[in-house]
Design a protein around this motif. Sequence first.
Motif, PDB file in Angstrom:
ATOM      1  N   PHE A   1     113.779  33.595   9.920  1.00  0.00           N
ATOM      2  CA  PHE A   1     112.465  33.535   9.615  1.00  0.00           C
ATOM      3  C   PHE A   1     112.379  33.518   8.120  1.00  0.00           C
ATOM      4  N   ASP A   2     111.825  32.924   7.426  1.00  0.00           N
ATOM      5  CA  ASP A   2     111.771  32.823   5.842  1.00  0.00           C
ATOM      6  C   ASP A   2     110.564  32.733   5.088  1.00  0.00           C
ATOM      7  N   PRO A   3     109.996  33.794   4.775  1.00  0.00           N
ATOM      8  CA  PRO A   3     110.736  35.095   4.498  1.00  0.00           C
ATOM      9  C   PRO A   3     110.928  35.827   5.513  1.00  0.00           C
ATOM     10  N   PRO A   4     111.966  36.931   5.532  1.00  0.00           N
ATOM     11  CA  PRO A   4     112.149  37.571   6.724  1.00  0.00           C
ATOM     12  C   PRO A   4     111.040  38.821   6.689  1.00  0.00           C
ATOM     13  N   SER A   5     110.537  39.240   5.561  1.00  0.00           N
ATOM     14  CA  SER A   5     109.559  40.342   5.484  1.00  0.00           C
ATOM     15  C   SER A   5     108.272  39.665   4.563  1.00  0.00           C
ATOM     16  N   LEU A   6     107.264  40.405   5.017  1.00  0.00           N
ATOM     17  CA  LEU A   6     105.937  40.102   4.151  1.00  0.00           C
ATOM     18  C   LEU A   6     105.244  41.392   4.015  1.00  0.00           C
ATOM     19  N   GLN A   7     104.405  41.188   2.909  1.00  0.00           N
ATOM     20  CA  GLN A   7     103.450  42.110   2.799  1.00  0.00           C
ATOM     21  C   GLN A   7     102.171  41.641   2.917  1.00  0.00           C
ATOM     22  N   VAL A   8     101.236  42.139   3.908  1.00  0.00           N
ATOM     23  CA  VAL A   8      99.748  41.911   4.385  1.00  0.00           C
ATOM     24  C   VAL A   8      98.946  42.782   4.138  1.00  0.00           C
ATOM     25  N   GLN A   9      97.686  42.191   4.240  1.00  0.00           N
ATOM     26  CA  GLN A   9      96.517  43.369   4.545  1.00  0.00           C
ATOM     27  C   GLN A   9      95.885  43.009   5.647  1.00  0.00           C
ATOM     28  N   VAL A  10      95.164  44.156   6.114  1.00  0.00           N
ATOM     29  CA  VAL A  10      94.246  43.765   7.390  1.00  0.00           C
ATOM     30  C   VAL A  10      93.245  42.750   7.427  1.00  0.00           C
TER      31      VAL A  10
ATOM     32  N   THR B   1      73.234  49.294  -6.060  1.00  0.00           N
ATOM     33  CA  THR B   1      73.594  49.896  -4.880  1.00  0.00           C
ATOM     34  C   THR B   1      73.458  49.045  -3.644  1.00  0.00           C
ATOM     35  N   VAL B   2      72.676  48.162  -3.557  1.00  0.00           N
ATOM     36  CA  VAL B   2      72.407  47.179  -2.514  1.00  0.00           C
ATOM     37  C   VAL B   2      73.344  46.142  -2.172  1.00  0.00           C
ATOM     38  N   ALA B   3      73.807  45.744  -3.701  1.00  0.00           N
ATOM     39  CA  ALA B   3      74.735  44.469  -3.436  1.00  0.00           C
ATOM     40  C   ALA B   3      76.199  44.932  -2.763  1.00  0.00           C
ATOM     41  N   PRO B   4      76.697  44.200  -2.000  1.00  0.00           N
ATOM     42  CA  PRO B   4      77.850  44.456  -1.487  1.00  0.00           C
ATOM     43  C   PRO B   4      79.202  44.303  -2.481  1.00  0.00           C
ATOM     44  N   ALA B   5      80.056  45.188  -2.244  1.00  0.00           N
ATOM     45  CA  ALA B   5      81.399  45.056  -3.320  1.00  0.00           C
ATOM     46  C   ALA B   5      81.843  43.774  -3.037  1.00  0.00           C
ATOM     47  N   CYS B   6      82.573  43.134  -4.026  1.00  0.00           N
ATOM     48  CA  CYS B   6      83.199  41.711  -3.882  1.00  0.00           C
ATOM     49  C   CYS B   6      84.639  42.092  -3.103  1.00  0.00           C
ATOM     50  N   ALA B   7      84.784  41.717  -1.850  1.00  0.00           N
ATOM     51  CA  ALA B   7      85.958  41.861  -1.017  1.00  0.00           C
ATOM     52  C   ALA B   7      86.847  40.715  -1.173  1.00  0.00           C
ATOM     53  N   GLN B   8      87.950  40.931  -1.148  1.00  0.00           N
ATOM     54  CA  GLN B   8      89.166  39.939  -1.343  1.00  0.00           C
ATOM     55  C   GLN B   8      89.107  39.132  -0.155  1.00  0.00           C
ATOM     56  N   ALA B   9      89.092  37.751  -0.234  1.00  0.00           N
ATOM     57  CA  ALA B   9      89.199  36.901   0.999  1.00  0.00           C
ATOM     58  C   ALA B   9      90.476  37.068   1.774  1.00  0.00           C
ATOM     59  N   PRO B  10      90.628  37.009   3.166  1.00  0.00           N
ATOM     60  CA  PRO B  10      91.888  37.213   3.716  1.00  0.00           C
ATOM     61  C   PRO B  10      92.754  36.191   3.351  1.00  0.00           C
ATOM     62  N   ALA B  11      93.864  36.489   3.157  1.00  0.00           N
ATOM     63  CA  ALA B  11      95.006  35.323   2.917  1.00  0.00           C
ATOM     64  C   ALA B  11      95.821  34.730   4.000  1.00  0.00           C
ATOM     65  N   ILE B  12      96.400  33.740   3.883  1.00  0.00           N
ATOM     66  CA  ILE B  12      97.347  33.203   4.914  1.00  0.00           C
ATOM     67  C   ILE B  12      98.744  33.252   4.431  1.00  0.00           C
ATOM     68  N   HIS B  13      99.458  33.863   5.212  1.00  0.00           N
ATOM     69  CA  HIS B  13     101.109  33.916   4.717  1.00  0.00           C
ATOM     70  C   HIS B  13     101.843  33.142   5.715  1.00  0.00           C
ATOM     71  N   ASP B  14     102.516  31.949   4.925  1.00  0.00           N
ATOM     72  CA  ASP B  14     103.302  31.129   5.779  1.00  0.00           C
ATOM     73  C   ASP B  14     104.991  31.819   5.991  1.00  0.00           C
ATOM     74  N   VAL B  15     105.436  31.672   7.076  1.00  0.00           N
ATOM     75  CA  VAL B  15     106.801  31.827   7.304  1.00  0.00           C
ATOM     76  C   VAL B  15     107.393  30.621   7.970  1.00  0.00           C
ATOM     77  N   GLU B  16     108.400  30.250   7.436  1.00  0.00           N
ATOM     78  CA  GLU B  16     109.029  29.010   7.790  1.00  0.00           C
ATOM     79  C   GLU B  16     109.939  29.600   8.704  1.00  0.00           C
ATOM     80  N   ILE B  17     110.217  28.768   9.940  1.00  0.00           N
ATOM     81  CA  ILE B  17     111.255  29.209  10.742  1.00  0.00           C
ATOM     82  C   ILE B  17     112.371  27.869  10.678  1.00  0.00           C
ATOM     83  N   GLN B  18     113.413  28.202  10.178  1.00  0.00           N
ATOM     84  CA  GLN B  18     114.477  27.143   9.900  1.00  0.00           C
ATOM     85  C   GLN B  18     116.032  27.596   9.834  1.00  0.00           C
ATOM     86  N   SER B  19     116.898  26.869  10.495  1.00  0.00           N
ATOM     87  CA  SER B  19     118.298  27.408  10.346  1.00  0.00           C
ATOM     88  C   SER B  19     118.164  28.818  11.236  1.00  0.00           C
ATOM     89  N   PHE B  20     117.496  28.881  12.531  1.00  0.00           N
ATOM     90  CA  PHE B  20     117.444  30.025  13.326  1.00  0.00           C
ATOM     91  C   PHE B  20     117.093  31.518  12.480  1.00  0.00           C
TER      92      PHE B  20
END
Length: 113
Positions: free
Chosen positions: A43-52, A22-41
């Motif tokens: 955004f790639d990918p044009p859509s992302l799924q992310v978490q707070v 009951t005292v041990a914290p729940a294992c939280a998922q580490a924040p992720a880094i999402h890369d978007v490449e800007i090329q040929s005018f």
Amino acid sequence: MDKTYTRRGVMAGAAASAAVLTVAPACAQAPAIHDVEIQSFKFDPPSLQVQVGDTIRWTNHDLAPHTATADNFGWDTAEITTGESGEIVVTEDMETSYFCAFHPHMTGTVEIL
């Protein structure tokens, strides 16, 4: 060597285990880094799924400078020149549609899960 288990010993062990669980914290998922490449005018990918708490990083591979700017200007990467990156950390209430302030036809979306 036989071990003898007493009721008191078993109960004490169970209580200690329950306290740790009951005292041990729940294992939280580490924040992720999402890369978007800007090329040929674009955004790639044009859509992302992310978490707070995740980070979105835009890297410019075009010769022209770009931005990633929320549609209602709630957040902005500022100018990203060739070979440079700009990033933001995802918040619960952030705007989810964005564009390039220099090239408004460039658009992207973020879905917060």
